[in-house]
Design an enzyme around this catalytic site. Structure first.
Site, PDB file in Angstrom:
ATOM      1  N   HIS A   1       0.591   1.428 -13.177  1.00 20.59           N
ATOM      2  CA  HIS A   1       1.223   0.216 -13.687  1.00 20.59           C
ATOM      3  C   HIS A   1       2.720   0.491 -13.804  1.00 20.59           C
ATOM      4  O   HIS A   1       3.108   1.534 -14.355  1.00 20.59           O
ATOM      5  CB  HIS A   1       0.635  -0.154 -15.051  1.00 20.59           C
ATOM      6  CG  HIS A   1       1.243  -1.374 -15.668  1.00 20.59           C
ATOM      7  ND1 HIS A   1       0.967  -2.645 -15.235  1.00 20.59           N
ATOM      8  CD2 HIS A   1       2.137  -1.495 -16.679  1.00 20.59           C
ATOM      9  CE1 HIS A   1       1.668  -3.505 -15.954  1.00 20.59           C
ATOM     10  NE2 HIS A   1       2.382  -2.841 -16.833  1.00 20.59           N
TER      11      HIS A   1
ATOM     12  N   GLY B   1       0.791  -1.228   0.000  1.00 19.44           N
ATOM     13  CA  GLY B   1       0.000   0.000   0.000  1.00 19.44           C
ATOM     14  C   GLY B   1       0.821   1.276   0.000  1.00 19.44           C
ATOM     15  O   GLY B   1       0.336   2.319   0.424  1.00 19.44           O
TER      16      GLY B   1
ATOM     17  N   MET C   1      -3.952  -6.388  -7.299  1.00 19.59           N
ATOM     18  CA  MET C   1      -3.426  -7.404  -8.202  1.00 19.59           C
ATOM     19  C   MET C   1      -4.489  -8.366  -8.729  1.00 19.59           C
ATOM     20  O   MET C   1      -4.223  -9.522  -9.008  1.00 19.59           O
ATOM     21  CB  MET C   1      -2.307  -8.182  -7.497  1.00 19.59           C
ATOM     22  CG  MET C   1      -1.168  -7.303  -7.016  1.00 19.59           C
ATOM     23  SD  MET C   1      -0.487  -6.250  -8.308  1.00 19.59           S
ATOM     24  CE  MET C   1       0.588  -7.384  -9.130  1.00 19.59           C
TER      25      MET C   1
ATOM     26  N   ASN D   1      -5.502   3.489 -12.440  1.00 16.95           N
ATOM     27  CA  ASN D   1      -4.565   2.442 -12.029  1.00 16.95           C
ATOM     28  C   ASN D   1      -3.151   2.939 -12.263  1.00 16.95           C
ATOM     29  O   ASN D   1      -2.906   3.762 -13.152  1.00 16.95           O
ATOM     30  CB  ASN D   1      -4.789   1.156 -12.840  1.00 16.95           C
ATOM     31  CG  ASN D   1      -3.851   0.031 -12.416  1.00 16.95           C
ATOM     32  OD1 ASN D   1      -3.668  -0.223 -11.238  1.00 16.95           O
ATOM     33  ND2 ASN D   1      -3.237  -0.619 -13.399  1.00 16.95           N
TER      34      ASN D   1
HETATM   35  C1  GRF Z   1       4.074  -1.180  -7.345  1.00 18.77           C
HETATM   36  O1  GRF Z   1       5.181  -1.542  -8.156  1.00 18.77           O
HETATM   37  C2  GRF Z   1       2.955  -0.718  -8.242  1.00 18.77           C
HETATM   38  O2  GRF Z   1       3.424  -0.169  -9.458  1.00 18.77           O
HETATM   39  C3  GRF Z   1       2.228  -1.969  -8.546  1.00 18.77           C
HETATM   40  O3  GRF Z   1       2.239  -2.682  -7.313  1.00 18.77           O
HETATM   41  C4  GRF Z   1       3.517  -2.431  -6.674  1.00 18.77           C
HETATM   42  C5  GRF Z   1       3.364  -2.309  -5.188  1.00 18.77           C
HETATM   43  O4  GRF Z   1       2.553  -1.183  -4.942  1.00 18.77           O
HETATM   44  N1  GRF Z   1       0.910  -1.691  -9.028  1.00 18.77           N
HETATM   45  P1  GRF Z   1       2.157  -0.739  -3.420  1.00 18.77           P
HETATM   46  O5  GRF Z   1       3.451  -0.563  -2.644  1.00 18.77           O
HETATM   47  O6  GRF Z   1       1.326  -1.875  -2.834  1.00 18.77           O
HETATM   48  O7  GRF Z   1       1.416   0.542  -3.604  1.00 18.77           O
END
Ligand code: GRF
Length: 198
Positions: A111, A14, A92, A109
């Site tokens: 990415h 997060g 995810m 989103n």
């Molecule tokens: C990040 O690399 C983001 O680009 C992808 O998920 C990874 C972890 O994101 N979508 P977070 O630390 O959970 O925000």
């Protein structure tokens, strides 16, 4: 003034959710209204609670392959939070057209690649393997295709000799934390022009 309500969907640490939530303060026209995770063990849930943001979990595992049932449960929780915008931040799970359609134009989103290059997973390893000289991240509107909606912002970093997926990810993540809040603020203000960093 009533603030724009932003629900943030996470699956993991997060860190992007924290960056977004921290940006929505003071004169920012939006506020986080919910942090929702598909994983009960997502580290971001504790961070959201510590920031005083309502949280919820819809564990995808009991639904097995029944994506529609999982998304119906997601929608039920989201409907109670009445979000104006949904920000996927390290979320995810692939969302079907049936889920996306009612929120069309209101789901963002982030990415970790320079879309349209490297949709899907393992983006950093693929960019390194391809011998690319740069990589980065993209904030886009979510449409029913995977990682395919209109691009709203991109941040670029160099790929350096000896980079591994981990060192490249570490270089990109801080850029994600700068880019996503910038794009969110502009979207909330009704501006959709492309933001590029640096
Ligand atoms: C990040 O690399 C983001 O680009 C992808 O998920 C990874 C972890 O994101 N979508 P977070 O630390 O959970 O925000």
């Amino acid at each position: 003034m009533s603030h724009t309500r932003v629900a943030i969907l996470i699956s993991g640490s997060g860190s992007n959710m924290v960056a977004l939530a921290q940006s929505m303060q003071g004169d920012h026209p939006a506020r986080p209204c919910l942090v929702l995770s598909n994983r009960p063990d997502a580290g971001g849930l504790a961070k959201a609670k510590a920031m005083g943001i309502p949280t919820a979990v819809v564990d995808h595992r009991p639904y097995g392959r029944d994506r529609a049932a999982f998304e119906a449960a997601l929608r039920d929780v989201l409907d109670t939070a009445r979000p104006d915008l949904i920000a996927l931040a390290g979320f995810m799970r692939i969302l079907t057209a049936e889920f996306v359609h009612p929120y069309a134009g209101r789901i963002l989103n982030i990415h970790p690649s320079l879309l349209p290059k490297y949709r899907g997973l393992d983006t950093h390893a693929r960019a390194i393997a391809a011998g690319d000289s740069e990589a980065g991240c993209t904030v886009h509107e979510v449409n029913p295709e995977l990682d395919d909606g209109p691009v709203l912002g991109q941040a670029r970093v160099p790929i350096l000799p000896g980079d591994t997926p981990e060192t490249l990810a570490a270089r990109i993540l801080p850029m994600e934390h700068r880019l996503y809040p910038l794009v969110l603020r502009r979207v909330v203000k009704g501006e959709r022009g492309l933001i590029t960093l640096p």
